[in-house]
Motif scaffolding. Sequence first.
Motif, PDB file in Angstrom:
ATOM      1  N   SER A  19       0.868  -1.228  -0.159  1.00  0.00           N
ATOM      2  CA  SER A  19      -0.029  -0.114   0.027  1.00  0.00           C
ATOM      3  C   SER A  19       0.968   1.218   0.078  1.00  0.00           C
ATOM      4  O   SER A  19       2.182   1.219   0.590  1.00  0.00           O
ATOM      5  CB  SER A  19      -0.827  -0.027   1.395  1.00  0.00           C
ATOM      6  OG  SER A  19      -1.802  -1.147   1.144  1.00  0.00           O
ATOM      7  N   GLU A  20       0.500   2.197  -0.517  1.00  0.00           N
ATOM      8  CA  GLU A  20       0.867   3.518  -0.849  1.00  0.00           C
ATOM      9  C   GLU A  20       1.121   4.297   0.608  1.00  0.00           C
ATOM     10  O   GLU A  20       0.319   4.290   1.356  1.00  0.00           O
ATOM     11  CB  GLU A  20       0.320   4.416  -1.558  1.00  0.00           C
ATOM     12  CG  GLU A  20       1.395   5.740  -1.954  1.00  0.00           C
ATOM     13  CD  GLU A  20       0.334   6.793  -2.797  1.00  0.00           C
ATOM     14  OE1 GLU A  20       1.064   7.873  -3.052  1.00  0.00           O
ATOM     15  OE2 GLU A  20      -0.579   6.385  -3.339  1.00  0.00           O
ATOM     16  N   ILE A  21       2.584   4.601   1.114  1.00  0.00           N
ATOM     17  CA  ILE A  21       2.822   5.414   2.240  1.00  0.00           C
ATOM     18  C   ILE A  21       2.669   6.893   1.742  1.00  0.00           C
ATOM     19  O   ILE A  21       3.649   7.271   0.870  1.00  0.00           O
ATOM     20  CB  ILE A  21       4.086   4.881   3.041  1.00  0.00           C
ATOM     21  CG1 ILE A  21       4.078   3.474   3.269  1.00  0.00           C
ATOM     22  CG2 ILE A  21       4.234   5.848   4.172  1.00  0.00           C
ATOM     23  CD1 ILE A  21       5.479   3.007   3.660  1.00  0.00           C
ATOM     24  N   SER A  22       1.947   7.738   2.437  1.00  0.00           N
ATOM     25  CA  SER A  22       1.897   9.253   2.210  1.00  0.00           C
ATOM     26  C   SER A  22       2.624   9.842   3.332  1.00  0.00           C
ATOM     27  O   SER A  22       2.120   9.626   4.796  1.00  0.00           O
ATOM     28  CB  SER A  22       0.834   9.811   2.065  1.00  0.00           C
ATOM     29  OG  SER A  22       0.544  11.316   1.762  1.00  0.00           O
ATOM     30  N   ILE A  23       3.672  10.725   3.241  1.00  0.00           N
ATOM     31  CA  ILE A  23       4.207  11.197   4.595  1.00  0.00           C
ATOM     32  C   ILE A  23       3.962  12.773   4.338  1.00  0.00           C
ATOM     33  O   ILE A  23       4.268  13.500   3.237  1.00  0.00           O
ATOM     34  CB  ILE A  23       5.955  10.912   4.567  1.00  0.00           C
ATOM     35  CG1 ILE A  23       6.199   9.476   4.653  1.00  0.00           C
ATOM     36  CG2 ILE A  23       6.356  11.935   5.847  1.00  0.00           C
ATOM     37  CD1 ILE A  23       7.441   9.030   4.958  1.00  0.00           C
ATOM     38  N   GLU A  24       3.301  13.255   5.313  1.00  0.00           N
ATOM     39  CA  GLU A  24       2.840  14.744   5.256  1.00  0.00           C
ATOM     40  C   GLU A  24       3.536  15.700   6.577  1.00  0.00           C
ATOM     41  O   GLU A  24       3.749  15.221   7.583  1.00  0.00           O
ATOM     42  CB  GLU A  24       1.214  14.780   5.449  1.00  0.00           C
ATOM     43  CG  GLU A  24       0.600  14.102   4.465  1.00  0.00           C
ATOM     44  CD  GLU A  24      -0.826  14.231   4.613  1.00  0.00           C
ATOM     45  OE1 GLU A  24      -1.401  14.645   5.591  1.00  0.00           O
ATOM     46  OE2 GLU A  24      -1.664  13.507   3.836  1.00  0.00           O
ATOM     47  N   ALA A  79       3.258   9.970   8.804  1.00  0.00           N
ATOM     48  CA  ALA A  79       3.056   8.704   7.673  1.00  0.00           C
ATOM     49  C   ALA A  79       1.541   8.384   8.067  1.00  0.00           C
ATOM     50  O   ALA A  79       0.939   7.964   8.898  1.00  0.00           O
ATOM     51  CB  ALA A  79       4.013   7.760   7.874  1.00  0.00           C
ATOM     52  N   HIS A  80       1.282   8.123   6.602  1.00  0.00           N
ATOM     53  CA  HIS A  80      -0.196   7.460   6.594  1.00  0.00           C
ATOM     54  C   HIS A  80      -0.323   6.483   5.445  1.00  0.00           C
ATOM     55  O   HIS A  80       0.394   6.572   4.521  1.00  0.00           O
ATOM     56  CB  HIS A  80      -1.390   8.596   6.065  1.00  0.00           C
ATOM     57  CG  HIS A  80      -1.610   9.733   7.177  1.00  0.00           C
ATOM     58  ND1 HIS A  80      -0.778  11.032   7.456  1.00  0.00           N
ATOM     59  CD2 HIS A  80      -2.576   9.805   8.057  1.00  0.00           C
ATOM     60  CE1 HIS A  80      -1.401  11.529   8.298  1.00  0.00           C
ATOM     61  NE2 HIS A  80      -2.292  10.943   8.952  1.00  0.00           N
ATOM     62  N   ARG A  81      -1.228   5.247   5.760  1.00  0.00           N
ATOM     63  CA  ARG A  81      -1.334   4.453   4.832  1.00  0.00           C
ATOM     64  C   ARG A  81      -2.782   4.130   4.730  1.00  0.00           C
ATOM     65  O   ARG A  81      -3.364   3.732   5.700  1.00  0.00           O
ATOM     66  CB  ARG A  81      -0.546   3.224   5.064  1.00  0.00           C
ATOM     67  CG  ARG A  81      -0.707   2.115   4.066  1.00  0.00           C
ATOM     68  CD  ARG A  81      -0.156   0.901   4.474  1.00  0.00           C
ATOM     69  NE  ARG A  81       1.208   0.800   4.669  1.00  0.00           N
ATOM     70  CZ  ARG A  81       1.964   0.365   5.861  1.00  0.00           C
ATOM     71  NH1 ARG A  81       1.280  -0.175   6.785  1.00  0.00           N
ATOM     72  NH2 ARG A  81       3.346   0.305   5.570  1.00  0.00           N
ATOM     73  N   GLY A  82      -3.549   4.336   3.802  1.00  0.00           N
ATOM     74  CA  GLY A  82      -5.031   4.234   3.505  1.00  0.00           C
ATOM     75  C   GLY A  82      -5.785   4.882   4.620  1.00  0.00           C
ATOM     76  O   GLY A  82      -6.778   4.502   5.122  1.00  0.00           O
ATOM     77  N   GLY A  83      -5.203   6.192   4.578  1.00  0.00           N
ATOM     78  CA  GLY A  83      -6.034   7.356   5.444  1.00  0.00           C
ATOM     79  C   GLY A  83      -5.863   6.975   6.996  1.00  0.00           C
ATOM     80  O   GLY A  83      -6.345   7.749   7.824  1.00  0.00           O
ATOM     81  N   ARG A  84      -4.767   6.126   7.248  1.00  0.00           N
ATOM     82  CA  ARG A  84      -4.740   5.851   8.691  1.00  0.00           C
ATOM     83  C   ARG A  84      -3.080   6.201   9.009  1.00  0.00           C
ATOM     84  O   ARG A  84      -2.105   6.051   8.383  1.00  0.00           O
ATOM     85  CB  ARG A  84      -4.736   4.297   9.113  1.00  0.00           C
ATOM     86  CG  ARG A  84      -4.934   3.900  10.490  1.00  0.00           C
ATOM     87  CD  ARG A  84      -5.362   2.529  10.580  1.00  0.00           C
ATOM     88  NE  ARG A  84      -4.431   1.695   9.892  1.00  0.00           N
ATOM     89  CZ  ARG A  84      -3.350   1.089  10.450  1.00  0.00           C
ATOM     90  NH1 ARG A  84      -2.858   1.457  11.562  1.00  0.00           N
ATOM     91  NH2 ARG A  84      -2.560   0.283   9.799  1.00  0.00           N
TER      92      ARG A  84
END
Length: 401
Positions: A19-24, A79-84
Amino acid sequence: MIESKYGAARVSDAITTRSEISIEPVTDKRGRAAFVDCGRAFSARLENFVPQIRSEQIELVDPNKNPFFGHGRAQLFIAHRGGRAVGRISAHIDELALTMPADQGFGPGTGFFGYFDAEDEGVAHALLATAEAWLAGEGMMRVLGPISLSIWEEPGLLVRGQDHPPMIMMGHHPAHYAGWIEAAGYARAKTLYTYDLDISREFPPLVQRIVQSGHKNARINVRRVDKSRWDSEVQIVLGILNDAWSDNWGFVPFTPEEVAYAGKKLRPIIKEELNMIAELDGRPVAFMLTFPDVNDALAKIGGKLFPFGWIHMLRWLRYPKGAGMRVPLMGVLKELHNSRIASQLAFMMIEAIRQEANGKFRSSRGELGWVLEDNQGMLAIADTIQSKINREYAIYEKKLG
């Protein structure tokens, strides 16, 4: 590729997840609260963790409240993955640390990471890569961590001692974080120890003789901290601290603003009987601070003051009966280092505090630390009073670029 709103951070295919990891980056008050809540969620999973007061944790990462930001700057990431939320990290720079000699651990080009939590190794490496990218963009050539945020707050990763609850102002981390950090190219730079001590029993005869000899020396006076002269006493401790620790690895001067902030926060738990200043020929030359372990109370109220936790907390603050006692700081002026009188003053203060803690407060357990692995003077004192290492923290380093 791990996507970050701050910038893309490349990590090896071996640690990417399905799953994609998004770091904000955190940019506002709401983000800081989310950053703290992410860490609290990770802590709640740990055996022996003690919940802290949320508002105080948020204050530590607020540039308008924590005086660290008077000489430092930081970027927080979630860091988020799948909105979590699945992890967090801080990347920060201490301007005072940049001015210190490189052979004392910090120095020019040294940045830091801290507040490290991750759900798995892929998230861990993505967060570390993001923090490294931010620091490199700020001109840093080396990173140390975890240090959250100041060296005077929570330095190091707990690598030994997860089997018992942490004391006041001590970090508590899962053992597997060490492997993830090391796998990302980090090596251990320094080890810090804490020592467990049974304060219900007398110290060995050698220590008793040293203490008795000190009491016969008219030049020496060991006295309690006087809270009626609080500001003056705080300045005495600050002066000794910045002198005594100035040659230590990782030293950064404790600023007057940080001292005032810490003094205000800690005053409610300061008991005069447990905090000592030693004078030689009428001049303050050493100090030792001891805090009753407020984690005893926080564990009972679940870290929540409302609706009724504050009642229990007030009662505990008045008389922390049976609480563990932590000695987080002590110091002797440099001019006395490596002298017999320096160790004598230390033993006299330790014994005075031990008697008060065990007698008035019915405490049976004390803890000393942190102690640097190469602080031979403190290691010798800890060994002489028959204390044992009960926790080990590691600070890691990595070159950038």
